[in-house]
Design a protein around this motif. Structure first.
Motif, PDB file in Angstrom:
ATOM      1  N   ARG A   1       0.838  -1.203   0.000  1.00 56.85           N
ATOM      2  CA  ARG A   1       0.000   0.000   0.000  1.00 56.85           C
ATOM      3  C   ARG A   1       0.870   1.248   0.000  1.00 56.85           C
ATOM      4  O   ARG A   1       0.612   2.220  -0.720  1.00 56.85           O
ATOM      5  CB  ARG A   1      -0.925  -0.013   1.213  1.00 56.85           C
ATOM      6  CG  ARG A   1      -1.893   1.167   1.285  1.00 56.85           C
ATOM      7  CD  ARG A   1      -2.741   1.100   2.547  1.00 56.85           C
ATOM      8  NE  ARG A   1      -3.745   2.151   2.563  1.00 56.85           N
ATOM      9  CZ  ARG A   1      -3.527   3.399   2.973  1.00 56.85           C
ATOM     10  NH1 ARG A   1      -2.311   3.753   3.392  1.00 56.85           N
ATOM     11  NH2 ARG A   1      -4.504   4.301   2.953  1.00 56.85           N
ATOM     12  N   ARG A   2       1.915   1.239   0.811  1.00 52.61           N
ATOM     13  CA  ARG A   2       2.818   2.386   0.895  1.00 52.61           C
ATOM     14  C   ARG A   2       3.512   2.603  -0.454  1.00 52.61           C
ATOM     15  O   ARG A   2       3.658   3.741  -0.910  1.00 52.61           O
ATOM     16  CB  ARG A   2       3.841   2.140   2.007  1.00 52.61           C
ATOM     17  CG  ARG A   2       4.629   3.355   2.416  1.00 52.61           C
ATOM     18  CD  ARG A   2       5.604   3.012   3.524  1.00 52.61           C
ATOM     19  NE  ARG A   2       4.954   2.712   4.779  1.00 52.61           N
ATOM     20  CZ  ARG A   2       5.611   2.370   5.888  1.00 52.61           C
ATOM     21  NH1 ARG A   2       6.937   2.259   5.862  1.00 52.61           N
ATOM     22  NH2 ARG A   2       4.958   2.126   7.014  1.00 52.61           N
ATOM     23  N   LEU A   3       3.945   1.521  -1.090  1.00 48.53           N
ATOM     24  CA  LEU A   3       4.590   1.638  -2.395  1.00 48.53           C
ATOM     25  C   LEU A   3       3.609   2.139  -3.458  1.00 48.53           C
ATOM     26  O   LEU A   3       3.976   2.952  -4.326  1.00 48.53           O
ATOM     27  CB  LEU A   3       5.170   0.284  -2.809  1.00 48.53           C
ATOM     28  CG  LEU A   3       6.449  -0.150  -2.098  1.00 48.53           C
ATOM     29  CD1 LEU A   3       6.737  -1.617  -2.371  1.00 48.53           C
ATOM     30  CD2 LEU A   3       7.630   0.712  -2.536  1.00 48.53           C
ATOM     31  N   ALA A   4       2.369   1.658  -3.412  1.00 53.36           N
ATOM     32  CA  ALA A   4       1.374   2.087  -4.392  1.00 53.36           C
ATOM     33  C   ALA A   4       1.095   3.580  -4.274  1.00 53.36           C
ATOM     34  O   ALA A   4       0.855   4.259  -5.286  1.00 53.36           O
ATOM     35  CB  ALA A   4       0.083   1.288  -4.209  1.00 53.36           C
TER      36      ALA A   4
ATOM     37  N   LEU B   1      -8.381  10.627   2.703  1.00 53.32           N
ATOM     38  CA  LEU B   1      -9.217  10.585   1.505  1.00 53.32           C
ATOM     39  C   LEU B   1      -8.356  10.711   0.253  1.00 53.32           C
ATOM     40  O   LEU B   1      -8.570   9.998  -0.737  1.00 53.32           O
ATOM     41  CB  LEU B   1     -10.256  11.706   1.544  1.00 53.32           C
ATOM     42  CG  LEU B   1     -11.148  11.826   0.302  1.00 53.32           C
ATOM     43  CD1 LEU B   1     -11.908  10.539   0.047  1.00 53.32           C
ATOM     44  CD2 LEU B   1     -12.097  13.006   0.437  1.00 53.32           C
ATOM     45  N   ALA B   2      -7.365  11.609   0.291  1.00 58.24           N
ATOM     46  CA  ALA B   2      -6.472  11.776  -0.857  1.00 58.24           C
ATOM     47  C   ALA B   2      -5.700  10.477  -1.127  1.00 58.24           C
ATOM     48  O   ALA B   2      -5.537  10.070  -2.286  1.00 58.24           O
ATOM     49  CB  ALA B   2      -5.510  12.937  -0.607  1.00 58.24           C
ATOM     50  N   GLU B   3      -5.231   9.813  -0.057  1.00 58.67           N
ATOM     51  CA  GLU B   3      -4.531   8.533  -0.220  1.00 58.67           C
ATOM     52  C   GLU B   3      -5.467   7.485  -0.811  1.00 58.67           C
ATOM     53  O   GLU B   3      -5.087   6.727  -1.712  1.00 58.67           O
ATOM     54  CB  GLU B   3      -3.981   8.055   1.123  1.00 58.67           C
ATOM     55  CG  GLU B   3      -2.813   8.851   1.652  1.00 58.67           C
ATOM     56  CD  GLU B   3      -2.271   8.266   2.939  1.00 58.67           C
ATOM     57  OE1 GLU B   3      -2.879   7.283   3.442  1.00 58.67           O
ATOM     58  OE2 GLU B   3      -1.256   8.776   3.450  1.00 58.67           O
ATOM     59  N   PHE B   4      -6.683   7.452  -0.298  1.00 54.34           N
ATOM     60  CA  PHE B   4      -7.656   6.463  -0.743  1.00 54.34           C
ATOM     61  C   PHE B   4      -7.895   6.591  -2.246  1.00 54.34           C
ATOM     62  O   PHE B   4      -7.917   5.592  -2.972  1.00 54.34           O
ATOM     63  CB  PHE B   4      -8.960   6.666   0.030  1.00 54.34           C
ATOM     64  CG  PHE B   4      -9.987   5.587  -0.181  1.00 54.34           C
ATOM     65  CD1 PHE B   4      -9.910   4.403   0.513  1.00 54.34           C
ATOM     66  CD2 PHE B   4     -11.035   5.780  -1.059  1.00 54.34           C
ATOM     67  CE1 PHE B   4     -10.861   3.405   0.331  1.00 54.34           C
ATOM     68  CE2 PHE B   4     -11.987   4.798  -1.250  1.00 54.34           C
ATOM     69  CZ  PHE B   4     -11.901   3.609  -0.550  1.00 54.34           C
TER      70      PHE B   4
END
Length: 360
Positions: free
Chosen positions: A197-200, A256-259
């Motif tokens: 998730r962090r890499l994505a 929200l921005a990450e999502f």
């Protein structure tokens, strides 16, 4: 998460018979029986699961006090080799991550595998990072501490995460992210999800296959207990009721921005609907959404803000908008059996497969 794959399986000859059964199923995996699968590319990727499961079993056995020749069979029979960390990292990197590498040598959380050139197949990824789950043995203390961190969403400061993140990132940079897979079971699935998730979020999309990933956080536990709380809430004095967390608008906006950034990443989640540790992922993705993403509470929890006040900065691994959900309905008599890795070893396993997206 809480129970190791070997729980209940290491009695007498059980492990030997289990290995014999799985070896019989998986011998020659790169050549059969995947030629008969559908043309759907996502379905083909699911066929990798038997390879991933073998590599994970190798990680479990490597952490046990058994002869090296025995656990090497898990990966050599599917034409992979386990690489030492000093062949992956430079000398400067080995010095930089010396504390994490020392703990890795002690606990043997994960391994990096390279596919041998002979007999390659489309279903066999070139590079695989495999992370085992909880091991109830001499190394149980470190694993149980990480299990507790999952509930508190504090797995991110574990020494496992920075080393795993850097190794996967380096493999992707050197060999191409499309050639790298990450797989994990239970605790290992949580760690793998967090890293991928962090890499994505950084634009580095890695294909992930995660078996029985735990979905046990304070938020999920609170929602499970919510009916009981609502029944008793009216009878409780006002001063004894649980206070809601004060909303952190900046944090919520960042989340929200990450999502929304993660809409191009869809990990493969292998979940048994009878597994109480991971089955929340089924309802998480299968419930229809009739609101906007910003108004939908399933992707964000205010309890995370409350947790942050007491335990420090948290990082969740489960808020992502889409997933390839592989659901098995195989039922076992013992409740813990549904969480076991061996449920996924059979190449002819019957399952439901569907891609779900939380973004309308």
């Amino acid at each position: 998460m809480v129970w190791g794959e070997r729980a209940g399986l290491d009695l007498g000859g059980a492990r030997g018979s289990l290995r014999s059964m799985i070896v019989g199923i998986c011998t020659g995996i790169p050549d059969h029986p995947y030629h008969s699968c559908t043309s759907d590319e996502r379905e083909k990727k699911i066929k990798k699961r038997a390879i991933h499961v073998r590599l994970l079993y190798g990680m479990y056995d490597r952490a046990q006090d058994i002869p090296e020749a025995e656990y090497q069979e898990w990966w050599t029979q599917v034409h992979y080799q386990l690489l030492p960390m000093d062949s992956i990292l430079t000398e400067d990197e080995l010095n930089l991550y010396a504390p994490e590498l020392e703990e890795e040598r002690e606990n043997q959380f994960f391994g990096v595998f390279l596919r041998k050139e002979e007999r390659p197949s489309a279903e066999a990824p070139v590079w695989v990072g495999a992370i085992r789950g909880t091991n109830l043995s001499a190394r149980a203390l470190a694993d149980l501490q990480n299990d507790a961190k999952i509930v508190l969403e504090r797995l991110n400061p574990s020494t496992l995460i920075p080393l795993l993140y850097y190794v996967v990132w380096r493999l992707g940079e050197l060999h191409g992210y499309c050639n790298v897979n990450v797989t994990g079971h239970s605790l290992g699935a949580a760690a793998g999800l967090l890293v991928c998730r962090r890499l994505a979020l950084e634009g580095c999309v890695v294909e992930g296959h995660f078996f029985n990933p735990p979905f046990i956080t304070l938020d999920s536990l609170a929602r499970t207990c919510a009916p009981c709380v609502r029944q008793n809430d009216a009878a409780m004095p006002a001063g004894n009721r649980v206070l809601p967390a004060v909303a952190d608008t900046d944090r919520r906006n960042r989340a929200l921005a990450e999502f929304m950034t993660l809409d191009n990443w869809s990990p493969y989640l292998y979940v048994n609907k009878h597994d109480f540790i991971s089955r929340e992922f089924v309802s998480h993705f299968k419930k229809a959404i009739h609101e906007t993403v910003d108004g939908n509470r399933r992707w964000y929890s205010s309890l995370t803000e409350l947790t942050q006040r007491f335990v420090g900065e948290t990082e969740s691994y489960h808020p992502f908008p889409s997933a390839h959900l592989v659901t098995s309905y195989k039922h076992r008599t013992r409740p813990i059996s549904a969480h076991m890795l061996w449920n996924w070893i059979d190449t002819h396993l019957k399952y439901d497969f569907k891609h779900f997206s939380l973004i309308p």
